[in-house]
Design a protein around this motif. Structure first.
Motif, PDB file in Angstrom:
ATOM      1  N   HIS A 115     -15.851 -53.710  32.237  1.00 21.49           N
ATOM      2  CA  HIS A 115     -14.814 -54.741  32.174  1.00 21.49           C
ATOM      3  C   HIS A 115     -14.784 -55.454  33.529  1.00 21.49           C
ATOM      4  N   HIS A 116     -14.916 -56.768  33.490  1.00 19.10           N
ATOM      5  CA  HIS A 116     -14.994 -57.583  34.714  1.00 19.10           C
ATOM      6  C   HIS A 116     -13.831 -57.301  35.684  1.00 19.10           C
ATOM      7  N   ILE A 117     -12.642 -57.116  35.138  1.00 16.76           N
ATOM      8  CA  ILE A 117     -11.468 -56.928  36.008  1.00 16.76           C
ATOM      9  C   ILE A 117     -11.458 -55.534  36.636  1.00 16.76           C
ATOM     10  N   GLY A 148      -9.935 -67.395  39.433  1.00 12.52           N
ATOM     11  CA  GLY A 148      -9.852 -68.661  38.722  1.00 12.52           C
ATOM     12  C   GLY A 148      -9.416 -68.458  37.275  1.00 12.52           C
ATOM     13  N   GLY A 149      -9.639 -67.253  36.750  1.00 15.45           N
ATOM     14  CA  GLY A 149      -9.286 -66.990  35.358  1.00 15.45           C
ATOM     15  C   GLY A 149      -8.157 -65.986  35.200  1.00 15.45           C
ATOM     16  N   HIS A 150      -7.802 -65.297  36.283  1.00 17.78           N
ATOM     17  CA  HIS A 150      -6.826 -64.211  36.145  1.00 17.78           C
ATOM     18  C   HIS A 150      -5.786 -64.183  37.249  1.00 17.78           C
ATOM     19  N   ALA A 173      -3.745 -68.236  39.322  1.00 18.60           N
ATOM     20  CA  ALA A 173      -3.496 -68.700  40.691  1.00 18.60           C
ATOM     21  C   ALA A 173      -4.669 -69.563  41.186  1.00 18.60           C
ATOM     22  N   GLY A 174      -5.894 -69.145  40.871  1.00 16.44           N
ATOM     23  CA  GLY A 174      -7.073 -69.907  41.290  1.00 16.44           C
ATOM     24  C   GLY A 174      -7.088 -71.292  40.644  1.00 16.44           C
ATOM     25  N   GLU A 175      -6.661 -71.321  39.375  1.00 18.25           N
ATOM     26  CA  GLU A 175      -6.582 -72.601  38.658  1.00 18.25           C
ATOM     27  C   GLU A 175      -5.561 -73.513  39.333  1.00 18.25           C
ATOM     28  N   ALA A 176      -4.443 -72.919  39.757  1.00 20.03           N
ATOM     29  CA  ALA A 176      -3.401 -73.697  40.430  1.00 20.03           C
ATOM     30  C   ALA A 176      -3.967 -74.308  41.709  1.00 20.03           C
ATOM     31  N   PRO A 189     -15.213 -76.123  43.190  1.00 22.13           N
ATOM     32  CA  PRO A 189     -13.899 -75.491  43.110  1.00 22.13           C
ATOM     33  C   PRO A 189     -13.159 -75.686  44.424  1.00 22.13           C
ATOM     34  N   GLY A 190     -11.910 -76.073  44.325  1.00 27.98           N
ATOM     35  CA  GLY A 190     -11.216 -76.582  45.506  1.00 27.98           C
ATOM     36  C   GLY A 190     -10.353 -75.601  46.274  1.00 27.98           C
ATOM     37  N   GLY A 191     -10.176 -74.373  45.742  1.00 30.60           N
ATOM     38  CA  GLY A 191      -9.302 -73.406  46.411  1.00 30.60           C
ATOM     39  C   GLY A 191      -9.617 -73.250  47.886  1.00 30.60           C
ATOM     40  N   VAL A 194      -8.430 -76.285  49.918  1.00 29.38           N
ATOM     41  CA  VAL A 194      -6.975 -76.303  50.130  1.00 29.38           C
ATOM     42  C   VAL A 194      -6.646 -75.319  51.264  1.00 29.38           C
ATOM     43  N   ASP A 195      -7.265 -74.152  51.221  1.00 30.68           N
ATOM     44  CA  ASP A 195      -7.086 -73.136  52.259  1.00 30.68           C
ATOM     45  C   ASP A 195      -7.446 -73.723  53.636  1.00 30.68           C
ATOM     46  N   ARG A 196      -8.574 -74.404  53.698  1.00 31.96           N
ATOM     47  CA  ARG A 196      -9.051 -74.948  54.972  1.00 31.96           C
ATOM     48  C   ARG A 196      -8.076 -75.997  55.547  1.00 31.96           C
ATOM     49  N   GLY A 278     -10.367 -60.496  43.671  1.00 27.64           N
ATOM     50  CA  GLY A 278     -10.582 -61.717  42.904  1.00 27.64           C
ATOM     51  C   GLY A 278     -10.756 -62.876  43.883  1.00 27.64           C
ATOM     52  N   GLY A 279     -11.300 -63.979  43.389  1.00 25.44           N
ATOM     53  CA  GLY A 279     -11.644 -65.110  44.249  1.00 25.44           C
ATOM     54  C   GLY A 279     -10.535 -65.576  45.186  1.00 25.44           C
ATOM     55  N   VAL A 280      -9.282 -65.563  44.686  1.00 23.99           N
ATOM     56  CA  VAL A 280      -8.177 -66.076  45.502  1.00 23.99           C
ATOM     57  C   VAL A 280      -7.852 -65.133  46.674  1.00 23.99           C
ATOM     58  N   ALA A 282      -9.739 -64.373  48.774  1.00 21.82           N
ATOM     59  CA  ALA A 282     -10.430 -64.958  49.925  1.00 21.82           C
ATOM     60  C   ALA A 282      -9.469 -65.826  50.737  1.00 21.82           C
ATOM     61  N   ASN A 283      -8.317 -66.160  50.150  1.00 20.43           N
ATOM     62  CA  ASN A 283      -7.381 -67.080  50.814  1.00 20.43           C
ATOM     63  C   ASN A 283      -6.842 -66.496  52.123  1.00 20.43           C
ATOM     64  N   SER A 284      -6.961 -67.269  53.176  1.00 20.77           N
ATOM     65  CA  SER A 284      -6.633 -66.726  54.501  1.00 20.77           C
ATOM     66  C   SER A 284      -5.139 -66.438  54.656  1.00 20.77           C
TER      67      SER A 284
HETATM   68  O1  KG4 Z   1     -13.179 -64.361  41.135  1.00 16.61           O
HETATM   69  P1  KG4 Z   1     -13.730 -65.734  41.071  1.00 16.61           P
HETATM   70  O2  KG4 Z   1     -15.004 -66.008  41.808  1.00 16.61           O
HETATM   71  O3  KG4 Z   1     -14.001 -66.176  39.608  1.00 16.61           O
HETATM   72  C1  KG4 Z   1     -13.203 -65.905  38.520  1.00 16.61           C
HETATM   73  O4  KG4 Z   1     -13.375 -64.834  37.906  1.00 16.61           O
HETATM   74  O5  KG4 Z   1     -12.339 -66.759  38.256  1.00 16.61           O
HETATM   75  O6  KG4 Z   1     -12.585 -66.719  41.585  1.00 16.61           O
HETATM   76  C2  KG4 Z   1     -12.778 -68.084  41.769  1.00 16.61           C
HETATM   77  C3  KG4 Z   1     -11.448 -68.711  42.151  1.00 16.61           C
HETATM   78  C4  KG4 Z   1     -11.483 -70.235  42.119  1.00 16.61           C
HETATM   79  O7  KG4 Z   1     -10.334 -70.695  41.449  1.00 16.61           O
HETATM   80  C5  KG4 Z   1     -11.441 -70.615  43.596  1.00 16.61           C
HETATM   81  O8  KG4 Z   1     -10.867 -71.866  43.859  1.00 16.61           O
HETATM   82  C6  KG4 Z   1     -10.596 -69.508  44.165  1.00 16.61           C
HETATM   83  O9  KG4 Z   1     -11.059 -68.348  43.481  1.00 16.61           O
HETATM   84  N1  KG4 Z   1     -10.760 -69.381  45.610  1.00 16.61           N
HETATM   85  C7  KG4 Z   1      -9.765 -69.606  46.506  1.00 16.61           C
HETATM   86  C8  KG4 Z   1     -10.339 -69.420  47.788  1.00 16.61           C
HETATM   87  N2  KG4 Z   1     -11.655 -69.094  47.629  1.00 16.61           N
HETATM   88  C9  KG4 Z   1     -11.896 -69.070  46.284  1.00 16.61           C
HETATM   89  N3  KG4 Z   1      -8.486 -69.926  46.324  1.00 16.61           N
HETATM   90  C10 KG4 Z   1      -7.726 -70.057  47.433  1.00 16.61           C
HETATM   91  N4  KG4 Z   1      -8.186 -69.913  48.688  1.00 16.61           N
HETATM   92  C11 KG4 Z   1      -9.483 -69.587  48.914  1.00 16.61           C
HETATM   93  N5  KG4 Z   1      -9.924 -69.421  50.171  1.00 16.61           N
END
Ligand code: KG4
Ligand code: ZN
Length: 343
Positions: A115-117, A148-150, A173-176, A189-191, A194-196, A278-280, A282-284
């Protein structure tokens, strides 16, 4: 590699990253290789499933060959094969799954659908130090998975057992982050952008709503925030001069809500350990706030390094390796499942 460790070959193709890795059951990552598809989806403003599947099909087998040869790993050093089987884009999952099953048959190895999660949660325990290093928690903890999905909050009494405390009722949250970046014309993808920008902005410059803070549950909602931002941007008109303040204020609204629910869960369950993945993650700013929360309360937090935050094969390898070591394996009939709750 001169070691007695047996590695799990891991494959992750659930969305738009083709990733392969060699991992052992302690979470040691010998090597990981990822083919990023951002460039091919960029012009569409999001992942195009059909294109993602084709890209995986082209990249995956050469990537596995490279991984094995670069690390001089022969099949005798492989304990089994782990692959993301759920949830995800069906066409993408199929490529990984069929490849894993075929390799398992040819080389007579067990294979495990992951399971991915569960992978995201366990990514907190990956290490690149040594095959013997093991930092996997045996105690219960709380896991916040934000991608981006969860957007999900779990109670993890022990590895392999997952109780959902709450999740997003609309956007992740990633979508937001990504939708806001799109409104600002920053691209996809812009997350990360926005962080930067946020790093140089004033977090109090603009007011954005924090949803579901008063409710007595752990669910999240980000669609109100998105609509509010849409109206605000129309009002402002020329955003370039205030890009940094806007990003900082918007980001703070997301981070506030995530941190509030996370802390609430830890306090009510009386737990002192948490992971954010999860991807988010990474947000500082989220990282900073998580570290603050942990040090203030003398709690323990693990947030994986950037390459293990976003989708990656190493995390799938650890989840698979732990199960394969226990003697579990998936049948050859295992199919992809586009949506499934983690339990
Ligand atoms: O886990 P992931 O690679 O893929 C999914 O399973 O969704 O997450 C990707 C998400 C994207 O929405 C991307 O914009 C977000 O993570 N993301 C960030 C940052 N780096 C990646 N969001 C906010 N700040 C970041 N530094
Ligand atoms: Zn993911």
């Amino acid at each position: 590699m001169d070691t007695n460790t047996l590695f799990t070959l891991a494959i992750e193709t659930s969305c738009d990253d083709t990733s392969v890795a060699l991992v052992n059951e302690n979470g040691f990552v010998l090597s990981q290789m990822t083919a990023n598809q951002d460039l091919v989806h960029k012009d569409f403003g999001g992942v195009v499933p059909e294109i993602a599947g084709r890209q995986h099909y082209e990249s995956l087998v050469p990537l596995i060959d490279q991984l094995m040869s670069k690390n001089q790993i022969t099949w005798s050093a492989v304990r089994g094969i782990a692959v993301t089987s759920r949830p995800g884009l069906v066409g993408s999952l199929i490529v990984g799954l069929v490849t894993a099953k075929t390799l398992a048959l040819i080389h007579k190895k067990p294979f495990m659908g992951v399971h991915h999660i569960e992978g995201h949660i366990l990514s907190a325990f990956l290490n690149e130090q040594s095959p013997e290093t093991n930092q996997i928690w045996q105690e219960p903890f709380v896991a916040l998975v934000v991608s981006g999905g969860h957007t999900q909050l779990y109670h993890v009494p022990q590895i392999g057992q997952y109780e959902t405390l709450g999740q997003t009722q609309d956007d992740a949250a990633g979508e937001a982050f990504d939708k806001f970046a799109k409104m600002l014309g920053l691209g996809y993808p812009g997350g990360v952008l926005v962080d930067r920008y946020a790093q140089k902005g004033n977090r109090k410059a603009y007011e954005f709503p924090r949803s579901l803070m008063k409710e007595d549950h752990y669910n999240f909602s980000f669609s109100g925030l998105k609509s509010h931002a849409q109206r605000k941007l129309l009002e402002i008109g020329e955003v370039a001069p205030v890009l940094e303040d806007l990003s900082a204020s918007y980001q703070e609204a997301i981070v506030d809500v995530l941190m509030y629910k996370l802390e609430k869960a830890l306090r009510s369950l009386k737990l002192k350990k948490f992971v954010i993945t999860g991807g988010v993650s990474a947000n500082s700013r989220l990282r900073e706030r998580a570290q603050e929360l942990a040090s203030k309360n003398q709690w323990q937090v693990l947030i994986p390094p950037l390459k293990f935050c976003t989708d990656n094969a190493a995390m799938i390898g650890l989840a698979g390796a732990l199960r394969i070591k226990k003697g579990e394996f998936s049948p050859q009939t295992l199919g992809p499942v586009p949506r499934e709750e983690l339990r």
